[in-house]
Design a protein around this motif. Sequence first.
Motif, PDB file in Angstrom:
ATOM      1  N   ASP A  34      28.318  49.816  35.321  1.00 49.16           N
ATOM      2  CA  ASP A  34      28.810  49.408  36.531  1.00 49.16           C
ATOM      3  C   ASP A  34      29.631  48.141  36.394  1.00 49.16           C
ATOM      4  OD1 ASP A  34      26.262  48.440  36.599  1.00 49.16           O
ATOM      5  OD2 ASP A  34      26.780  47.756  38.655  1.00 49.16           O
ATOM      6  N   GLN A  35      28.935  47.246  35.577  1.00 47.90           N
ATOM      7  CA  GLN A  35      29.543  45.811  35.359  1.00 47.90           C
ATOM      8  C   GLN A  35      30.598  45.946  34.263  1.00 47.90           C
ATOM      9  OE1 GLN A  35      26.323  43.208  34.711  1.00 47.90           O
ATOM     10  NE2 GLN A  35      26.189  42.608  36.931  1.00 47.90           N
ATOM     11  N   ALA A  36      30.430  46.584  33.321  1.00 47.78           N
ATOM     12  CA  ALA A  36      31.416  46.855  32.082  1.00 47.78           C
ATOM     13  C   ALA A  36      32.638  47.777  32.868  1.00 47.78           C
ATOM     14  CB  ALA A  36      31.018  47.715  31.072  1.00 47.78           C
ATOM     15  N   ALA A  37      32.621  48.637  33.877  1.00 43.36           N
ATOM     16  CA  ALA A  37      33.747  49.109  34.566  1.00 43.36           C
ATOM     17  C   ALA A  37      34.548  48.055  35.242  1.00 43.36           C
ATOM     18  CB  ALA A  37      33.169  50.260  35.420  1.00 43.36           C
ATOM     19  N   TRP A  38      33.610  47.180  35.918  1.00 42.96           N
ATOM     20  CA  TRP A  38      34.340  46.096  36.734  1.00 42.96           C
ATOM     21  C   TRP A  38      35.317  45.091  35.697  1.00 42.96           C
ATOM     22  CZ3 TRP A  38      34.763  40.923  36.426  1.00 42.96           C
ATOM     23  CH2 TRP A  38      35.483  40.210  37.382  1.00 42.96           C
ATOM     24  N   PHE A  39      34.692  44.851  34.650  1.00 44.63           N
ATOM     25  CA  PHE A  39      35.387  43.992  33.451  1.00 44.63           C
ATOM     26  C   PHE A  39      36.557  44.904  33.119  1.00 44.63           C
ATOM     27  CE2 PHE A  39      36.086  42.311  29.361  1.00 44.63           C
ATOM     28  CZ  PHE A  39      36.285  40.946  29.847  1.00 44.63           C
ATOM     29  N   TYR A  40      36.474  45.969  32.913  1.00 49.13           N
ATOM     30  CA  TYR A  40      37.799  46.848  32.303  1.00 49.13           C
ATOM     31  C   TYR A  40      38.657  46.891  33.360  1.00 49.13           C
ATOM     32  CZ  TYR A  40      39.999  51.119  30.750  1.00 49.13           C
ATOM     33  OH  TYR A  40      40.951  51.941  30.500  1.00 49.13           O
ATOM     34  N   SER A  41      38.352  46.793  34.611  1.00 47.08           N
ATOM     35  CA  SER A  41      39.563  47.075  35.541  1.00 47.08           C
ATOM     36  C   SER A  41      40.028  45.784  35.928  1.00 47.08           C
ATOM     37  CB  SER A  41      38.958  47.787  36.913  1.00 47.08           C
ATOM     38  OG  SER A  41      37.856  46.904  37.549  1.00 47.08           O
ATOM     39  N   HIS A  42      39.538  44.762  35.556  1.00 47.89           N
ATOM     40  CA  HIS A  42      40.004  43.388  36.084  1.00 47.89           C
ATOM     41  C   HIS A  42      40.738  42.580  34.727  1.00 47.89           C
ATOM     42  CE1 HIS A  42      37.658  44.124  39.643  1.00 47.89           C
ATOM     43  NE2 HIS A  42      38.339  43.590  40.244  1.00 47.89           N
ATOM     44  N   SER A  43      40.718  43.272  33.671  1.00 48.50           N
ATOM     45  CA  SER A  43      41.009  42.444  32.471  1.00 48.50           C
ATOM     46  C   SER A  43      42.615  42.955  32.358  1.00 48.50           C
ATOM     47  CB  SER A  43      40.335  43.209  31.196  1.00 48.50           C
ATOM     48  OG  SER A  43      39.053  42.546  31.365  1.00 48.50           O
ATOM     49  N   LEU A  44      43.231  41.915  31.862  1.00 46.45           N
ATOM     50  CA  LEU A  44      44.577  41.860  31.519  1.00 46.45           C
ATOM     51  C   LEU A  44      44.570  41.596  29.961  1.00 46.45           C
ATOM     52  CD1 LEU A  44      46.372  39.922  34.270  1.00 46.45           C
ATOM     53  CD2 LEU A  44      46.372  42.465  33.962  1.00 46.45           C
ATOM     54  N   ARG A  45      45.686  42.102  29.171  1.00 44.71           N
ATOM     55  CA  ARG A  45      45.831  41.572  27.923  1.00 44.71           C
ATOM     56  C   ARG A  45      46.117  40.183  27.849  1.00 44.71           C
ATOM     57  NH1 ARG A  45      49.602  44.880  23.892  1.00 44.71           N
ATOM     58  NH2 ARG A  45      51.096  44.686  25.253  1.00 44.71           N
ATOM     59  N   GLY A  46      45.298  39.449  26.761  1.00 41.64           N
ATOM     60  CA  GLY A  46      45.416  37.896  26.802  1.00 41.64           C
ATOM     61  C   GLY A  46      44.772  37.224  27.841  1.00 41.64           C
ATOM     62  N   ASP A  47      43.838  37.777  28.334  1.00 36.98           N
ATOM     63  CA  ASP A  47      42.735  37.117  28.911  1.00 36.98           C
ATOM     64  C   ASP A  47      41.780  36.287  27.813  1.00 36.98           C
ATOM     65  OD1 ASP A  47      43.461  37.638  31.516  1.00 36.98           O
ATOM     66  OD2 ASP A  47      42.059  39.248  31.825  1.00 36.98           O
ATOM     67  N   PRO A  48      41.476  35.020  27.895  1.00 34.32           N
ATOM     68  CA  PRO A  48      40.567  34.559  26.821  1.00 34.32           C
ATOM     69  C   PRO A  48      39.087  34.795  26.993  1.00 34.32           C
ATOM     70  CG  PRO A  48      42.009  32.968  28.097  1.00 34.32           C
ATOM     71  CD  PRO A  48      42.005  34.077  28.844  1.00 34.32           C
ATOM     72  N   VAL A  49      38.524  35.259  25.954  1.00 33.11           N
ATOM     73  CA  VAL A  49      36.905  35.582  25.905  1.00 33.11           C
ATOM     74  C   VAL A  49      36.370  34.556  24.925  1.00 33.11           C
ATOM     75  CG1 VAL A  49      35.276  37.405  25.645  1.00 33.11           C
ATOM     76  CG2 VAL A  49      37.328  37.878  26.652  1.00 33.11           C
ATOM     77  N   VAL A  50      35.614  33.666  25.041  1.00 30.56           N
ATOM     78  CA  VAL A  50      35.069  32.772  24.427  1.00 30.56           C
ATOM     79  C   VAL A  50      33.565  33.021  24.273  1.00 30.56           C
ATOM     80  CG1 VAL A  50      34.547  30.231  24.079  1.00 30.56           C
ATOM     81  CG2 VAL A  50      36.450  30.992  25.345  1.00 30.56           C
ATOM     82  N   ILE A  51      33.288  33.202  23.001  1.00 24.06           N
ATOM     83  CA  ILE A  51      31.773  33.708  22.476  1.00 24.06           C
ATOM     84  C   ILE A  51      31.091  32.373  21.837  1.00 24.06           C
ATOM     85  CG2 ILE A  51      30.582  35.377  21.154  1.00 24.06           C
ATOM     86  CD1 ILE A  51      32.608  37.378  21.800  1.00 24.06           C
ATOM     87  N   THR A  52      30.254  32.370  22.090  1.00 24.82           N
ATOM     88  CA  THR A  52      29.244  31.115  21.364  1.00 24.82           C
ATOM     89  C   THR A  52      27.884  31.636  20.793  1.00 24.82           C
ATOM     90  OG1 THR A  52      28.502  30.358  23.418  1.00 24.82           O
ATOM     91  CG2 THR A  52      30.311  29.231  22.398  1.00 24.82           C
ATOM     92  N   GLY A  53      27.247  31.051  20.239  1.00 21.52           N
ATOM     93  CA  GLY A  53      25.732  31.523  19.654  1.00 21.52           C
ATOM     94  C   GLY A  53      25.709  32.425  18.567  1.00 21.52           C
TER      95      GLY A  53
END
Length: 381
Positions: free
Chosen positions: A328-347
């Motif tokens: 359900d959370q992945a579905a929310w992220f999918y529907s609210h994402s636009l191309r070019g949104d930054p996703v910063v990963i650490t660790g």
Amino acid sequence: MLRRAATIRLAAFLVLAGGCGAVRAEPPPPTVVQVSPPLGAARARPDQGLVVRAQGGPLQRVVAHSGGVPVRGDLDAAGTTWRSRWTLKPGAEYSVIVTAAGRTVAAGRFRTRPAGRALQLTATAPLPGETVGVGMPVILDFGSPVRDKAAVERALEVTAGRPVEGAWRWIGDTRAVYRTRRFWSAGQTVTVTAHLAGVRAAPGLHGTADRTFAFTVGRHQATEIDARTHRMVVRRDGRAVRHMAISAGMATTREYTTTSGVHLTMDKGHPVRMISPGRDEGDPGYYDVMIDHAVRISDSGEYVHAKDNVWAQGRRNVSHGCVNARPDQAAWFYSHSLRGDPVVITGTDRELEWDNGWGFWQLSWEKWRAGSALLAPGPLP
């Protein structure tokens, strides 16, 4: 008395003579102009543009048209040289009228030579009319190798609703990418114009038409993912709008290690078929599965996607390199994402390469600009 009268008559004659001399003063020489290409030319080079130079006085106005479309140009500070802003269309007729000192000093027509091979712009990102995230690059793909990259780069114009500093970088001979120094400001329109008509990209290769498209920068959404704490936070306009428990790559091999760095969302699918890289059916670790609500963030197979393994999310990294979240959370992220949104990963101990997908923000501004052909343009062989 006679001597005095003669003196008066002589003085009057001198005054009249002086007055007559002022009336007969020669007018200033007329303004002489040079038009390049010369008027009457039948096979002018389109890549040289249109230049009008004046001697003997400043130019007042230069009006040039081709097929009813005006040629935009600018006067220099002295007002004696006018240059078109861009190159000319191949195989086209141009009319020119030059005005100086209140009169027409040159008027006529010329024709440019036709192009041999045509330089085509085959693909763009963003798409015309698309709404994108604040990290979105502008990507132009050409159908033929570009040898004179400086000439093509000079023809590329990006205009934003809010002024921004940006630069082009060449990736190979057929792709130019524009990145801003800092993320775009949210809620504005950006227009990209490739003034390619007449540009000589290589011997015998010219642009034949201009291309313009516009896109919109949407809200400012950025995502932070920490592979050590197994948490993901989505912020919109600076405010946290979603917290998610995630599981990242298991890191048993390089390919199963999630990359750290500034990613951009590139596209998405529901579902997406995912096949284990470098493995055949029957090999250990082979998989061929359909994954729901998948948002791609690199070219090395990384997605943020749905997976019903809540036992690991928030606790352990067990994926093959992707970041997975509760369905359900992945579905929310999918529907609210636009191309070019930054996703910063650490660790993780695997760094995202700058040319892995749209990892362009991995380069410092100075290193990004070093890829511009205009910093050190070389002669065309």
